[in-house]
Enzyme design. Structure first.
Site, short mmCIF file in Angstrom:
data_model
loop_
_atom_site.label_atom_id
_atom_site.label_comp_id
_atom_site.label_asym_id
_atom_site.label_seq_id
_atom_site.Cartn_x
_atom_site.Cartn_y
_atom_site.Cartn_z
CD1 TRP A 249 -3.05 1.35 0.60
CD2 TRP A 249 -1.54 2.54 1.74
NE1 TRP A 249 -3.56 2.63 0.75
CE2 TRP A 249 -2.65 3.38 1.45
CE3 TRP A 249 -0.48 3.07 2.46
CZ2 TRP A 249 -2.71 4.71 1.86
CZ3 TRP A 249 -0.53 4.40 2.86
CH2 TRP A 249 -1.63 5.20 2.56
CE1 TYR B 207 -2.52 8.18 -1.23
CE2 TYR B 207 -0.56 8.95 -0.08
CZ TYR B 207 -1.86 9.16 -0.52
OH TYR B 207 -2.48 10.35 -0.24
CG ASP C 154 -7.21 2.44 0.28
OD1 ASP C 154 -6.37 3.14 0.85
OD2 ASP C 154 -8.41 2.73 0.18
#
Length: 528
Positions: free
Chosen positions: A453, A457, A473
């Site tokens: 994640w 991101y 997410d």
């Protein structure tokens, strides 16, 4: 990420036409000529139209009388048109067109080089510095850029300097000499020559020719500019996204929805700055954002502008994104309801990476609180506080040695943050504009406490990758549940999965979260 060319949009197909067949429009059926004839703004920044009979090059959307096909030449960049001896149109100002979404989409040498040139690498480090950052020889970089854009790195950087010079001449009271060096020229003589070649006017005459209501005006509050984008532009969504994440001391959002101003501090190569970006009224025509910049060093103007363009995703191609998502079925309704939705980038990649770690396993509000504590404890005070803007974001070298006790995080998270800060400070994790995304992804995941994640991101926002999906997410999972589709469906949204993620986040935020569905314990909760 590979250089994705699946299901190209009309704009991408036209760009391929420019590359494969540069030169004159052989007939009225040439798609480039049709774009010019219909004054199609979708192609502004994709190619330039040069007219032999006038010696001028324009945007495809220029309102001037459409030239005859036999007089038209097409060039893939303003720099190529300038090298061929054409000057910029004073009416449509093609040098101020939105940038091409192609360079964010592509992860090859040309795409990476264009992102670096836009950030000012050639001006600061020369072609040799650009080549070293790319990992190629200067000759290879020159050959590749010339083959695809009709101009090498020096000419591309020169075109950018010329545009910066025009903005400064027409919007500030700076002397011509100060403008020359602020725009990045090494000498006044070279500055004078470039301005004459590009605009067919002397610097003084170019200043005198500034149109009323041009891109801005300088006063005690800084330099006012207009940053172009392709419409539609979902400004409310971008301002919502940034407002929810505004870090106290470094960012602030003023005003009410529809009349907001986003403000933030900037750490730039030669100094620091404060940027203010106004939310455009829904009823206002025009494809731009009004921006005001206060810089301690005007040499940072081009870099500051490029970083704001990244933050607000101003070079996106909303037509290509909408076309792809509309064909996917599941997202068609969301895409139609929010035309022009953007995937915001980052003004400072290192800052974004640190904030991504702070946002692990917590809500957006909690991540914002943690970031505010970090800024208060380790940020450098702004030389002159400006409203709610009081600090610059902490330097990564300082964070690498900091105890971080004041932030209030578990020791494992503090360890991860220090490791990341050290890797950013020494270059182990490359996040500069144009960095190799796959290399950065691998380097991030090799650090303690950095998982898929966080790496994804960072890749989405700091490295401006338009094709990132975040299946772990919580907001994405919730959005998928609302659409009754599985994570595997995301393959249909390539190469624009980052935009799909934002649609899913919006859908999740606007619905009531289900109370019976259990999320995996490690699913990230940092959703809008």
């Amino acid at each position: 990420m590979s250089d994705s060319r699946e299901n190209p949009s009309p704009e991408r197909r036209t760009l391929e036409c420019v590359k494969e067949a540069p030169g004159a429009a052989e007939s009225r059926q040439d798609p480039r000529y049709e774009a010019v004839r219909s004054r199609d703004a979708r192609f502004d920044g994709v190619f330039c139209t040069a007219v032999r009979s006038t010696g001028i090059y324009c945007r495809p959307s220029c309102p001037a009388v459409t030239p005859k096909p036999e007089n038209v030449r097409f060039y893939p960049s303003a720099a190529a048109a300038q090298q061929a001896g054409f000057r910029a149109c004073r009416r449509c100002r093609p040098d101020a067109s939105p940038g091409s979404a192609e360079w964010d989409l592509r992860a090859d040498l040309v795409g990476r080089a264009m992102r670096m040139i836009a950030d000012g690498v050639v001006d600061r480090e020369g072609v040799g510095g650009l080549a070293r950052r790319l990992g190629y020889s200067s000759r290879q970089v020159q050959r590749q850029l010339t083959a695809e854009l009709g101009a090498g790195p020096v000419a591309l950087a020169r075109a950018q300097r010329a545009h910066t010079a025009r903005v400064l001449l027409q919007t500030t009271p700076l002397s011509v000499t100060d403008v020359a060096f602020a725009a990045g020229f090494s000498s006044v003589r070279r500055f004078n020559e470039t301005v004459r070649e590009v605009y067919a006017l002397t610097p003084s005459a170019l200043r005198a020719a500034a149109p009323r209501g041009s891109s801005g005006a300088a006063d005690g509050d800084g330099l006012a500019l207009r940053l172009a984008h392709r419409s539609p532009y979902a400004a409310a969504q971008v301002f919502d996204f940034l407002g929810r994440r505004a870090v106290p001391g470094v960012e602030e959002m003023r005003g009410e929805p529809g009349r907001r101003t986003y403000r933030r501090t900037l750490v730039l190569p030669y100094g620091v700055g404060v940027a203010s970006v106004a939310e455009p009224a829904r009823s206002r025509p025009g494809g731009w954002l009004d921006v005001r910049l206060r810089l301690t060093e005007l040499r940072d103007l081009a870099t500051a502008v490029e970083r704001l363009r990244s933050l607000f995703d101003l070079d996106a191609d909303p037509y290509a994104v909408a076309e792809r998502l509309a064909d996917s079925g599941e997202l068609a309704r969301l895409a139609a309801a929010e035309p022009g939705l953007r995937s915001p980038g980052a003004a400072e990649p290192h800052e974004l990476a640190v904030r991504a770690v702070l946002g692990q396993q917590v809500t957006v509000a909690s991540a914002r609180t943690l970031a505010g504590r970090l800024v208060a404890a380790y940020g450098k005070p702004l030389p002159a506080p400006d409203g709610g803007l009081t600090h610059l974001f902490p330097d990564t070298a300082a964070l690498a040695e900091a105890p971080l006790d004041e932030v209030g995080m578990p020791e494992a998270r503090r360890t991860a943050l220090r490791a990341l800060a050290a890797a950013l400070a020494d270059g182990t994790v490359p996040l500069e504009p144009g960095a190799d995304r796959d290399d950065a992804d691998r380097a991030l995941r090799a650090l303690p406490g950095i998982g898929p994640w966080t790496a994804g991101y960072v890749r989405m926002r700091a490295l401006r990758d338009p094709d990132v999906f975040l299946p772990g997410d919580a907001g994405v999972r919730h959005g998928l549940d609302l659409l009754n589709c599985a994570p595997s469906h995301a393959a249909r949204w390539r190469p624009w999965r980052s935009y799909a993620v934002h649609h899913l986040w919006r859908a999740a935020a606007e619905s009531t979260p289900p109370t019976t569905t259990k999320r995996p314990a490690r699913a990230n909760r940092s959703t809008p």
